[in-house]
Motif scaffolding. Structure first.
Motif, PDB file in Angstrom:
ATOM      1  N   PRO A  16      49.648  34.781  39.884  1.00  0.00           N
ATOM      2  CA  PRO A  16      48.183  34.714  39.845  1.00  0.00           C
ATOM      3  C   PRO A  16      47.605  36.130  39.961  1.00  0.00           C
ATOM      4  O   PRO A  16      48.172  36.977  40.658  1.00  0.00           O
ATOM      5  CB  PRO A  16      47.838  33.873  41.081  1.00  0.00           C
ATOM      6  CG  PRO A  16      49.067  33.048  41.324  1.00  0.00           C
ATOM      7  CD  PRO A  16      50.223  33.928  40.937  1.00  0.00           C
ATOM      8  N   ILE A  17      46.511  36.383  39.251  1.00  0.00           N
ATOM      9  CA  ILE A  17      45.918  37.718  39.288  1.00  0.00           C
ATOM     10  C   ILE A  17      45.348  38.004  40.672  1.00  0.00           C
ATOM     11  O   ILE A  17      44.971  37.090  41.396  1.00  0.00           O
ATOM     12  CB  ILE A  17      44.846  37.916  38.185  1.00  0.00           C
ATOM     13  CG1 ILE A  17      43.739  36.869  38.291  1.00  0.00           C
ATOM     14  CG2 ILE A  17      45.474  37.912  36.814  1.00  0.00           C
ATOM     15  CD1 ILE A  17      42.611  37.067  37.281  1.00  0.00           C
ATOM     16  N   SER A  18      45.327  39.283  41.028  1.00  0.00           N
ATOM     17  CA  SER A  18      44.914  39.695  42.366  1.00  0.00           C
ATOM     18  C   SER A  18      43.726  40.646  42.293  1.00  0.00           C
ATOM     19  O   SER A  18      43.709  41.573  41.483  1.00  0.00           O
ATOM     20  CB  SER A  18      46.079  40.403  43.061  1.00  0.00           C
ATOM     21  OG  SER A  18      45.660  41.007  44.260  1.00  0.00           O
ATOM     22  N   LEU A  19      42.761  40.434  43.152  1.00  0.00           N
ATOM     23  CA  LEU A  19      41.606  41.324  43.252  1.00  0.00           C
ATOM     24  C   LEU A  19      42.037  42.751  43.598  1.00  0.00           C
ATOM     25  O   LEU A  19      41.380  43.711  43.214  1.00  0.00           O
ATOM     26  CB  LEU A  19      40.621  40.789  44.296  1.00  0.00           C
ATOM     27  CG  LEU A  19      39.264  41.461  44.376  1.00  0.00           C
ATOM     28  CD1 LEU A  19      38.532  41.431  43.035  1.00  0.00           C
ATOM     29  CD2 LEU A  19      38.402  40.796  45.447  1.00  0.00           C
ATOM     30  N   ASP A  20      43.156  42.883  44.270  1.00  0.00           N
ATOM     31  CA  ASP A  20      43.675  44.209  44.611  1.00  0.00           C
ATOM     32  C   ASP A  20      43.981  45.061  43.375  1.00  0.00           C
ATOM     33  O   ASP A  20      44.095  46.277  43.474  1.00  0.00           O
ATOM     34  CB  ASP A  20      44.959  44.094  45.441  1.00  0.00           C
ATOM     35  CG  ASP A  20      44.721  43.474  46.805  1.00  0.00           C
ATOM     36  OD1 ASP A  20      43.559  43.459  47.264  1.00  0.00           O
ATOM     37  OD2 ASP A  20      45.701  42.998  47.408  1.00  0.00           O
ATOM     38  N   GLU A  55      37.413  37.785  40.194  1.00  0.00           N
ATOM     39  CA  GLU A  55      36.994  36.736  41.130  1.00  0.00           C
ATOM     40  C   GLU A  55      36.591  35.456  40.406  1.00  0.00           C
ATOM     41  O   GLU A  55      36.915  34.362  40.842  1.00  0.00           O
ATOM     42  CB  GLU A  55      35.846  37.225  42.003  1.00  0.00           C
ATOM     43  CG  GLU A  55      36.300  38.148  43.105  1.00  0.00           C
ATOM     44  CD  GLU A  55      35.165  38.614  44.000  1.00  0.00           C
ATOM     45  OE1 GLU A  55      33.992  38.603  43.565  1.00  0.00           O
ATOM     46  OE2 GLU A  55      35.462  39.000  45.134  1.00  0.00           O
ATOM     47  N   SER A  56      35.901  35.590  39.289  1.00  0.00           N
ATOM     48  CA  SER A  56      35.422  34.396  38.586  1.00  0.00           C
ATOM     49  C   SER A  56      36.488  33.754  37.700  1.00  0.00           C
ATOM     50  O   SER A  56      36.342  32.612  37.294  1.00  0.00           O
ATOM     51  CB  SER A  56      34.175  34.718  37.757  1.00  0.00           C
ATOM     52  OG  SER A  56      34.475  35.637  36.751  1.00  0.00           O
ATOM     53  N   ASN A  57      37.589  34.460  37.411  1.00  0.00           N
ATOM     54  CA  ASN A  57      38.631  33.915  36.537  1.00  0.00           C
ATOM     55  C   ASN A  57      39.975  33.714  37.229  1.00  0.00           C
ATOM     56  O   ASN A  57      40.945  33.330  36.578  1.00  0.00           O
ATOM     57  CB  ASN A  57      38.823  34.821  35.317  1.00  0.00           C
ATOM     58  CG  ASN A  57      37.656  34.745  34.377  1.00  0.00           C
ATOM     59  OD1 ASN A  57      37.525  33.812  33.604  1.00  0.00           O
ATOM     60  ND2 ASN A  57      36.767  35.723  34.459  1.00  0.00           N
ATOM     61  N   SER A  58      40.046  33.967  38.511  1.00  0.00           N
ATOM     62  CA  SER A  58      41.333  33.883  39.202  1.00  0.00           C
ATOM     63  C   SER A  58      41.848  32.455  39.345  1.00  0.00           C
ATOM     64  O   SER A  58      43.041  32.245  39.500  1.00  0.00           O
ATOM     65  CB  SER A  58      41.257  34.560  40.572  1.00  0.00           C
ATOM     66  OG  SER A  58      40.309  33.899  41.376  1.00  0.00           O
ATOM     67  N   GLY A  59      40.995  31.467  39.274  1.00  0.00           N
ATOM     68  CA  GLY A  59      41.424  30.080  39.395  1.00  0.00           C
ATOM     69  C   GLY A  59      41.888  29.484  38.084  1.00  0.00           C
ATOM     70  O   GLY A  59      42.427  28.389  38.049  1.00  0.00           O
ATOM     71  N   ASP A  60      41.684  30.193  36.993  1.00  0.00           N
ATOM     72  CA  ASP A  60      42.094  29.703  35.677  1.00  0.00           C
ATOM     73  C   ASP A  60      43.562  30.049  35.437  1.00  0.00           C
ATOM     74  O   ASP A  60      44.282  30.423  36.351  1.00  0.00           O
ATOM     75  CB  ASP A  60      41.195  30.304  34.598  1.00  0.00           C
ATOM     76  CG  ASP A  60      39.744  29.848  34.750  1.00  0.00           C
ATOM     77  OD1 ASP A  60      39.514  28.740  35.255  1.00  0.00           O
ATOM     78  OD2 ASP A  60      38.847  30.619  34.380  1.00  0.00           O
TER      79      ASP A  60
END
Length: 185
Positions: A16-20, A55-60
């Motif tokens: 999963p992509i990370s904000l970091d 943040e807006s696409n991390s759940g996809d």
């Protein structure tokens, strides 16, 4: 640990992509070699914009491509516009640093996400778009099994020239028939 081995391959895994990672994604999105293949070179991508996007696409179904041996982020692969009723999605991919291109990482990443899309999400048709100047990508997509189903002529402007947008797709049964494909549940 920053990355999670959600989908494992031979040399890499998808996490999963990370904000970091917003800073490195911002660097890549402002790199002409990366962003022109995504059709976004004309856009100015700020760190704040990229943080908001993550943040807006991390759940996809957006995944970081990470090298197994180093836990090093090298790119991104996504299934977008996922429609579970019609069993369709659109694939997107990029490898960030030039040193990591043309090493088969993109091919392995695509196979991993296609396997996930077809055999976990139960999709039936995954498409992508690619620009006619991106000949290496077109060759890779064809090797994986994608077939062209349409061309939008002179639809992309780049460096004072115009190019076509090529539409390609692969079906679940076509993907599962690939000789070197091994399904791992």
């Amino acid at each position: 640990m920053k990355y999670f081995r959600k989908i494992k391959g031979d040399r890499l895994y998808l996490s999963p992509i990370s904000l970091d990672d917003a800073e490195i994604y911002t660097k890549w999105m402002n790199d002409k070699e990366v962003s022109e293949n995504l059709g976004s070179y004309g856009k100015m991508v700020t760190l704040n914009f990229e943080k908001n996007w993550i943040e807006s696409n991390s759940g996809d179904y957006n995944f970081a491509i990470v090298l197994k041996d180093k836990d090093e982020l090298i790119g991104n692969v996504s299934l977008m516009d996922v429609n579970h009723i019609n069993q369709t999605a659109t694939l997107g991919i990029f490898i960030g640093e030039k040193k990591n291109r043309c090493k088969g990482y993109g091919r392995e990443s695509i196979k991993l996400i296609l396997n996930y899309g077809f055999n976990t999400l139960n999709l039936n048709n995954i498409m992508l778009t690619v620009y006619s100047f991106n000949e290496k990508a077109i060759k890779t997509y064809k090797k994986i099994g994608f077939k062209t189903f349409g061309v939008r002529k002179k639809s992309v402007y780049k460096d004072n020239l115009v190019y076509d947008t090529i539409y390609m797709e692969i079906l679940k049964d076509e993907f599962n028939e690939i000789e070197d494909f091994i399904y791992i549940p």
